[in-house]
Design an enzyme around this catalytic site. Sequence first.
Site, short mmCIF file in Angstrom:
data_model
loop_
_atom_site.label_atom_id
_atom_site.label_comp_id
_atom_site.label_asym_id
_atom_site.label_seq_id
_atom_site.Cartn_x
_atom_site.Cartn_y
_atom_site.Cartn_z
N HIS A 133 58.69 28.48 28.79
CA HIS A 133 57.24 28.62 29.04
C HIS A 133 56.56 29.41 27.93
O HIS A 133 55.54 30.07 28.16
CB HIS A 133 56.96 29.35 30.37
CG HIS A 133 57.25 28.55 31.59
ND1 HIS A 133 57.77 29.12 32.73
CD2 HIS A 133 57.08 27.24 31.86
CE1 HIS A 133 57.92 28.18 33.65
NE2 HIS A 133 57.52 27.03 33.15
N ARG B 258 55.49 19.07 21.73
CA ARG B 258 56.10 20.11 22.55
C ARG B 258 57.58 19.80 22.71
O ARG B 258 57.97 18.71 23.12
CB ARG B 258 55.44 20.12 23.93
CG ARG B 258 56.02 21.21 24.78
CD ARG B 258 55.27 21.37 26.06
NE ARG B 258 55.71 22.60 26.68
CZ ARG B 258 55.10 23.16 27.68
NH1 ARG B 258 54.02 22.63 28.19
NH2 ARG B 258 55.56 24.29 28.20
N ASN C 55 53.37 15.55 24.52
CA ASN C 55 54.46 16.11 25.31
C ASN C 55 55.18 14.92 25.96
O ASN C 55 54.71 14.37 26.96
CB ASN C 55 53.88 17.06 26.36
CG ASN C 55 54.95 17.65 27.26
OD1 ASN C 55 56.14 17.36 27.09
ND2 ASN C 55 54.53 18.48 28.20
N GLU D 228 48.59 25.43 27.82
CA GLU D 228 49.73 25.41 26.90
C GLU D 228 49.47 24.49 25.71
O GLU D 228 49.87 24.78 24.60
CB GLU D 228 50.97 24.95 27.66
CG GLU D 228 51.37 25.98 28.70
CD GLU D 228 52.22 25.41 29.82
OE1 GLU D 228 51.65 24.71 30.69
OE2 GLU D 228 53.43 25.65 29.83
N ARG E 170 64.20 25.08 42.17
CA ARG E 170 65.30 25.78 41.48
C ARG E 170 65.57 27.12 42.17
O ARG E 170 64.64 27.80 42.60
CB ARG E 170 64.93 26.05 40.02
CG ARG E 170 65.05 24.82 39.16
CD ARG E 170 64.62 25.12 37.73
NE ARG E 170 63.66 24.14 37.30
CZ ARG E 170 62.74 24.33 36.36
NH1 ARG E 170 62.67 25.49 35.73
NH2 ARG E 170 61.90 23.38 36.04
#
Length: 602
Positions: free
Chosen positions: A178, A89, A7, A386, A239
């Site tokens: 996600h 990823r 990643n 993940e 956010r």
Amino acid sequence: MKVLVLNAGSTSVKYNLYEMDTEAVLVRGVIERVGTPAAQHIARTAAGRTESAVSAGTHREAIDHILSSLTVEGGALADRSELRAVGHRVVHGGERLLQPEVITDEVKRVIAECARFAPLHNPANLSGIEAAMQALPDVQHVAVFDTAFHGELPPAAYLYGLPYELYLDKGIRRYGFHGPSHQFMAASAAEFLKTEASELKLITCHLGGGASVAAIDGGRSVDTSMGMTPLQGLVMATRAGDVDPAIATMLMRDGMSADAVEELLNKRSGLLGVSGVSQDFRDVERAAADGNNRARLAIELFVNRVKKYIGAYAAVLGGVDAIVFTGGIGENSARVRREVCSDLLFMGVSLDNERNDSAQPKANGGVIEVSAKKAPTRVLVVATDEERMIAREVVRRIAGPTAARRRVTGGSIPVGVSVRHVHLSRADSDQLFGEGYEHTVKRAVSQPGQYVCRETVDLVGPKGEIQRVAIINPLRKETQVEVARTDAITLGISAPLRESGKLQDTPGITLRGPKGTVSIARGVIMAHRHVHMNPAEAAQFGVTDGAVIRVRVEGDRETTFGDVLVRVRDDFALDMHVDTDEANAAALSNDSVAAFDGIQGS
Ligand code: ADP
């Protein structure tokens, strides 16, 4: 089978090395502060944690360092060739990259194109891919996209209430993110509840620094809170989540630049913006406990937004079997779970407070139930993983879709179910859609260069009609209509079993488009089932182009298909194509894998 998951972010490269036969993690690590003189390598193995300063001015240097550390004397890999594949990823795959993809120049081009939706992530992901492909030129590289799990959202979920042209021309729509985490939660919940994913209605809540909720029906994401970018939806660490878009335009009229508004919404809002204390949930909780009113408000806002999405998604799903929490906040904050689930008894949610307060799922993959005994809607806490989900997706891509879950004996062949479709000629397309009309791409299909168009046509037969039939481009010399036997019966046409392109003595049909109709004199077939493969794969199976093989499907409706044609070409990807009747008879889906069962007659 050893799989490395990478990643690559703008200033870090995270990695996980798996032995996928057992899903054991051999090493987890990260190189932080890539591109600065202060780069650091942190690694965890069964033997413990190590931390060292390294020189990593670029992604390439970081990845070289990771590979060297894995292959040192006594390391996790004897040498680089022991790696079966590298999974990368990638945040945004747009509408074209919806499956794990073996990385080619075309895949890289689309990832670069999607950078306009993920300017912070996709370029760094791509740079990691380039570096890893240089460092490991002989290993298969597979990209797994954060957006992909939401690739089957229905239009009503992915479209915004904007002029439709913005979707067609600019790809402005909800994509969702996600994906690996929501997919992992769904898989873990299904396993924990001992129920097939296809039978479950789930609401999965990933509550970390970034946060999103998904509605998952029968294993498929049918709605999700993040949008074209990860800014939409829940209130997050920094956010804003959902806001009235007029706020942005008003601030701009007041003199803020577009960049400043973007920065405000992404970096200075959310928990940080409301509380004024911190973006870290623990700090905000502490401040709230000390009586800080804005910190308390920030938590209330956070909880309220999660709750609203759960209510909305319960309605979307028409009921919920389980609500699943994960992420730093979802896994650790008993308070958030308690407040989110409070007053939801009307939809069968009732927490066991003791279990909720003490829930501490085992890292990476553990599941704990926190709902009260006999509560109709179960509430689960999952420690998300993940990277493991990405590794599973890599295996699915390289070894055949369900090989990771259900092994087949013998060489495995991924299955593609071909729903009725039409290939058009230029002349017929002109009549149906207007002179020179260019069809737009909906999604790529497994064979390179081919894609399903957003446009559709209706088939009109002597006995019945079938509406909205897919068109597969590029255009061909002659129009061809491929139907299953049930479709042929509906239409009242006796379609022969043929190889694609062999249209002599086949019946015609009428096609209806938005600008006109065409009656073709021939071209309706039932496609002969076949397997595409490249020469290397053909050599492995010991077959050549034109061979006829048997393919066995294992599972509840075990079936052996005979008379399966082999088509070998350099640019083919291994895939068996069956039509919907054949697929339904053998309970096959696009996730299935079949087993090579010998050359026919031998
Ligand atoms: P990211 O999305 O950045 O990977 P994580 O999933 O690690 O983030 O979640 C980070 C968030 O989880 C932070 O806001 C952190 O405060 C919160 N968190 C971690 N541990 C706890 C805890 N024990 N209680 C409440 N919040 C926690």
